[in-house]
Design a protein around this motif. Structure first.
Motif, mmCIF file in Angstrom:
data_model
loop_
_atom_site.group_PDB
_atom_site.id
_atom_site.type_symbol
_atom_site.label_atom_id
_atom_site.label_comp_id
_atom_site.label_asym_id
_atom_site.label_seq_id
_atom_site.Cartn_x
_atom_site.Cartn_y
_atom_site.Cartn_z
ATOM 1 N N TYR A 529 0.830 -1.213 0.000
ATOM 2 C CA TYR A 529 0.000 0.000 0.000
ATOM 3 C C TYR A 529 0.862 1.259 0.000
ATOM 4 N N LEU A 530 2.082 1.163 -0.567
ATOM 5 C CA LEU A 530 2.996 2.303 -0.515
ATOM 6 C C LEU A 530 2.416 3.517 -1.217
ATOM 7 N N THR A 531 1.809 3.323 -2.384
ATOM 8 C CA THR A 531 1.263 4.467 -3.135
ATOM 9 C C THR A 531 0.160 5.160 -2.351
ATOM 10 N N GLU A 532 -0.757 4.375 -1.765
ATOM 11 C CA GLU A 532 -1.852 4.967 -0.983
ATOM 12 C C GLU A 532 -1.324 5.661 0.272
ATOM 13 N N SER A 533 -0.326 5.057 0.919
ATOM 14 C CA SER A 533 0.242 5.671 2.124
ATOM 15 C C SER A 533 0.910 6.998 1.785
ATOM 16 N N MET A 534 1.644 7.053 0.667
ATOM 17 C CA MET A 534 2.289 8.306 0.261
ATOM 18 C C MET A 534 1.239 9.374 -0.050
ATOM 19 N N GLN A 535 0.120 8.965 -0.643
ATOM 20 C CA GLN A 535 -0.946 9.931 -0.929
ATOM 21 C C GLN A 535 -1.533 10.490 0.364
ATOM 22 N N SER A 536 -1.743 9.615 1.363
ATOM 23 C CA SER A 536 -2.292 10.074 2.640
ATOM 24 C C SER A 536 -1.311 10.992 3.353
ATOM 25 N N LEU A 537 -0.027 10.653 3.331
ATOM 26 C CA LEU A 537 0.977 11.496 3.979
ATOM 27 C C LEU A 537 1.101 12.847 3.274
ATOM 28 N N GLY A 538 0.971 12.833 1.951
ATOM 29 C CA GLY A 538 0.978 14.104 1.230
ATOM 30 C C GLY A 538 -0.216 14.962 1.587
ATOM 31 N N PHE A 539 -1.388 14.331 1.748
ATOM 32 C CA PHE A 539 -2.580 15.074 2.167
ATOM 33 C C PHE A 539 -2.359 15.704 3.542
ATOM 34 N N GLY A 540 -1.790 14.934 4.488
ATOM 35 C CA GLY A 540 -1.538 15.470 5.817
ATOM 36 C C GLY A 540 -0.533 16.601 5.804
ATOM 37 N N THR A 541 0.494 16.488 4.942
ATOM 38 C CA THR A 541 1.487 17.561 4.850
ATOM 39 C C THR A 541 0.854 18.847 4.330
ATOM 40 N N ARG A 542 -0.021 18.720 3.313
ATOM 41 C CA ARG A 542 -0.700 19.921 2.801
ATOM 42 C C ARG A 542 -1.656 20.494 3.847
ATOM 43 N N ALA A 543 -2.311 19.623 4.613
ATOM 44 C CA ALA A 543 -3.238 20.112 5.634
ATOM 45 C C ALA A 543 -2.503 20.905 6.710
ATOM 46 N N ARG A 544 -1.266 20.521 7.032
ATOM 47 C CA ARG A 544 -0.499 21.261 8.054
ATOM 48 C C ARG A 544 -0.166 22.680 7.607
ATOM 49 N N GLN A 545 -0.109 22.890 6.299
ATOM 50 C CA GLN A 545 0.276 24.198 5.783
ATOM 51 C C GLN A 545 -0.888 25.184 5.754
ATOM 52 N N VAL A 546 -2.084 24.712 6.046
ATOM 53 C CA VAL A 546 -3.255 25.586 5.998
ATOM 54 C C VAL A 546 -3.242 26.517 7.205
ATOM 55 N N GLN A 547 -3.341 27.807 6.961
ATOM 56 C CA GLN A 547 -3.439 28.808 8.019
ATOM 57 C C GLN A 547 -4.793 29.497 7.896
ATOM 58 N N ARG A 548 -5.653 29.242 8.869
ATOM 59 C CA ARG A 548 -7.026 29.762 8.798
ATOM 60 C C ARG A 548 -7.275 30.921 9.744
ATOM 61 N N GLY A 549 -6.244 31.341 10.470
ATOM 62 C CA GLY A 549 -6.464 32.355 11.499
ATOM 63 C C GLY A 549 -6.852 31.698 12.812
ATOM 64 N N GLN A 550 -6.757 32.438 13.887
ATOM 65 C CA GLN A 550 -7.021 31.886 15.216
ATOM 66 C C GLN A 550 -8.477 31.448 15.342
ATOM 67 N N ALA A 551 -8.676 30.308 15.993
ATOM 68 C CA ALA A 551 -10.034 29.806 16.223
ATOM 69 C C ALA A 551 -10.829 30.799 17.067
ATOM 70 N N LYS A 552 -12.102 30.994 16.690
ATOM 71 C CA LYS A 552 -12.942 31.973 17.380
ATOM 72 C C LYS A 552 -13.692 31.313 18.516
ATOM 73 N N LYS A 553 -13.756 32.021 19.592
ATOM 74 C CA LYS A 553 -14.433 31.516 20.791
ATOM 75 C C LYS A 553 -15.826 32.113 20.872
ATOM 76 N N LYS A 554 -16.783 31.241 21.222
ATOM 77 C CA LYS A 554 -18.141 31.734 21.446
ATOM 78 C C LYS A 554 -18.168 32.516 22.752
ATOM 79 N N ASN A 555 -18.393 33.818 22.649
ATOM 80 C CA ASN A 555 -18.289 34.690 23.812
ATOM 81 C C ASN A 555 -19.460 34.487 24.758
ATOM 82 N N PHE A 556 -19.135 34.378 26.046
ATOM 83 C CA PHE A 556 -20.137 34.328 27.096
ATOM 84 C C PHE A 556 -20.420 35.741 27.570
ATOM 85 N N PRO A 557 -21.592 35.978 28.134
ATOM 86 C CA PRO A 557 -21.909 37.334 28.618
ATOM 87 C C PRO A 557 -20.942 37.790 29.689
ATOM 88 N N VAL A 558 -20.595 36.910 30.610
ATOM 89 C CA VAL A 558 -19.705 37.262 31.715
ATOM 90 C C VAL A 558 -18.645 36.173 31.808
#
Length: 563
Positions: A529-558
């Motif tokens: 399954y070397l080809t499939e494993s390399m494809q999955s590892l490539g997907f994970g490497t590209r996913a690490r490069q995604v920068q979406r900005g800081q996660a937003k927190k649902k603000n509580f009143p207090v």
């Protein structure tokens, strides 16, 4: 005639005389030629002897010059050797003095080494602390950048990793059974790429966490659990398993399954996957909060052939069956599934019971790679509604911390009970303080999405045909659409193609929104399954490069002191 005969005889005699004369001349010419050849040979011998003499003279002259130069060089070399001998002697004397000084310094170093040995344990402890701090800072950096956390799990070799169903040679079967992917350390995957007739090449991939084939479900969940605390702090969380068919995604997310109905066992707690463990952890955390301040709703859907099916929907007779739903985008730009069934649960057991019912409706099909291959993407969503009572929330939390003790099985209050209590308190409110408290009440919803993606697969290796081939086509297209979405976000394109697939449209808020996203890569270690494993590892490497900005927190009143 006689006169003619006489004339001819006379001419003949004259011709004989001339012939004799010419023969004499030829003999003399031959002698002259021989003399000339002899003279030429003597001349050549003289020339050769002259050239040899000249060469001998030149060589003799050159040898004299070389001998003279060699003699002068030998004299210079002798003088230089004498100078160097004197220099070496001085250096030896200096080295002896230096050794004496070094001996004195060595004694000082021994004293320092003794001091260093005494402080070595302290330094080691400090190093471990700094390592933990570095890991915490790295996690904070990931949160600030909005990067997607990517963990990778390498499953052990299994019996079906042999080339069953394929007519290949014994040598190739042995190659299939060899390991191609290893966990070099807890952050590095090493892949050995080898082709017939070529030298093997090792490729490495870096992730936030790498699990080898010996690490248990407990170790995997230990790195997932901190995200669940963020869930109750007001953040949306998504945990997604990605990999090829038979790489262990469903085992990682759910745990071992029964073959007859594909439900997972909840008796062996050590083998439970992320979904049941996360649910237990969420209810445990809720049990530590003030009673009635949280309630939990669950929904289970599958994306099959690019269509969304509600696995908790019931018919008029109360029987659960998969009902087709659609996903839309709200005015706020969020994805939503209208008419989706949300069931309120009070504890982890109720949740697992519902998930097991949904799993029995999930589409599976046997392939050459996996006997119970999932043919759809499973999305389990926990919606946690937090009720905040304005200024009284902090006090309520402090009182509850002193008196509340975690139960053996955590539970929370039904939403209709909560609403009944709120309406009763509002109707009975006779003082302005009670009315003000009711008005300050606010509900904040956070979601935990647990996604078990269908496995990408090669048609030639899985051997599917007919309807299963069509399912494979939809699976691969939806996973390709997910990769396109991540690529568009990583490149910060103006348009992100969420609507190219129902899967990406459904996960729009988690993949590109404000949720904390963890991708659990599952790969097979075999060379097959070397080809499939390399494809999955490539997907994970590209996913690490995604920068979406800081996660937003649902603000509580207090702000709550319990946080």
């Amino acid at each position: 005639k006689e006169e003619r005969i006489v004339v001819l005889e006379t001419e003949n005699a004259a011709l004989h005389l001339k012939l004799a004369e010419y023969r004499g001349l030829a003999g003399r010419s031959t002698n002259e030629v021989l003399q000339l050849y002899a003279a030429h040979g003597q001349q050549m011998k003289l020339q050769r002897s002259s050239v040899i003499t000249q060469l001998h003279g030149a060589i003799k002259k050159r040898l004299k010059q070389d001998l003279k130069s060699l003699h002068s060089f030998a004299v210079e070399l002798s003088k230089d050797f004498q100078r160097q001998s004197k220099t070496c002697l001085y250096q030896i004397l200096a080295a002896v003095q230096g050794i004496q000084l070094q001996n004195e310094a060595m004694q000082m170093f021994q004293i320092k080494a003794f001091d260093l040995e005494q402080s070595l344990q302290e330094v080691t402890e400090r190093y471990e602390k700094e390592k933990q701090k570095r890991k915490a800072l790295h996690n904070n950096l990931i949160e600030l950048r909005g990067n997607i956390r990517v963990h990778c799990r390498i499953r052990p070799l299994l019996p079906f990793d042999n080339a069953a169903g394929h007519s290949v040679s014994q040598d190739r079967q042995r190659n299939f059974s060899e390991k191609a992917a290893y966990a070099a350390d807890d952050e590095t995957v090493l892949v050995k790429c080898s082709r017939p007739g070529h030298a093997s090449v090792n490729k490495s991939f870096q992730f936030e966490r790498v699990y080898n084939d010996l690490e248990s479900q407990d170790a995997v969940f230990a790195d997932v659990a901190p995200l669940l605390t963020s869930l109750l702090d007001g953040y949306n969380v998504c945990i997604m398993a990605y990999g090829q068919t038979g790489s262990g995604k469903t085992y990682t997310m759910l745990g071992p399954q029964f073959e007859e109905n594909l439900a997972f066992s909840i008796e062996e707690e050590s083998e439970l996957g992320i979904i049941p463990r996360a649910t237990q952890e969420v209810f445990r955390l809720i049990s530590e909060k003030p009673p009635g301040s949280y309630w939990v709703e669950v929904s289970v859907v599958e994306v099959y052939n690019n269509e969304i099916f509600d696995l908790l929907a019931k018919d008029s007779y109360g029987k659960v069956f998969g009902m087709k739903r659609d996903v839309v985008t709200t005015r706020e730009g969020k994805s939503d599934v209208p008419l989706l069934t949300h069931v309120t649960v009070e504890n982890a057991s109720e949740f697992l019971h519902l998930v097991n019912k949904g799993l029995q409706l999930r589409v599976t099909h046997p392939t050459l790679v996996h006997a119970h291959s999932s043919r759809s993407h499973l999305v389990v969503t926990l919606t946690i509604t937090t009720v905040v009572f304005g200024d009284n929330f902090g006090t309520l939390w402090e009182d509850e911390q002193t008196s509340q003790r975690p139960n053996k099985e955590a539970s929370c209050t039904f939403p209709h009970r909560m609403r009944d209590n709120i309406s009763t308190s509002s109707s009975r409110a006779s003082s302005p303080v009670q009315l003000e408290a009711a008005e300050k009440m606010k509900q904040v919803k956070t979601r935990l999405q647990l996604v078990d993606l269908a496995g990408s697969e090669c048609v030639g290796m899985s051997g599917v045909t007919g309807a299963a081939l069509r399912e494979t086509s939809f699976i691969n297209r939806s996973l390709s659409a997910l990769a396109d979405v991540l690529g568009a976000i990583a490149e910060q394109r103006a348009h992100v193609p969420y609507r190219n697939s129902k899967l990406t449209h459904l996960l729009q808020d988690s993949v590109g929104g404000d949720a904390k996203l963890l991708v659990m890569l599952c790969i097979s270690p075999g060379q097959k399954y070397l080809t499939e494993s390399m494809q999955s590892l490539g997907f994970g490497t590209r996913a690490r490069q995604v920068q979406r900005g800081q996660a937003k927190k649902k603000n509580f009143p207090v702000p709550s002191k319990g946080k």
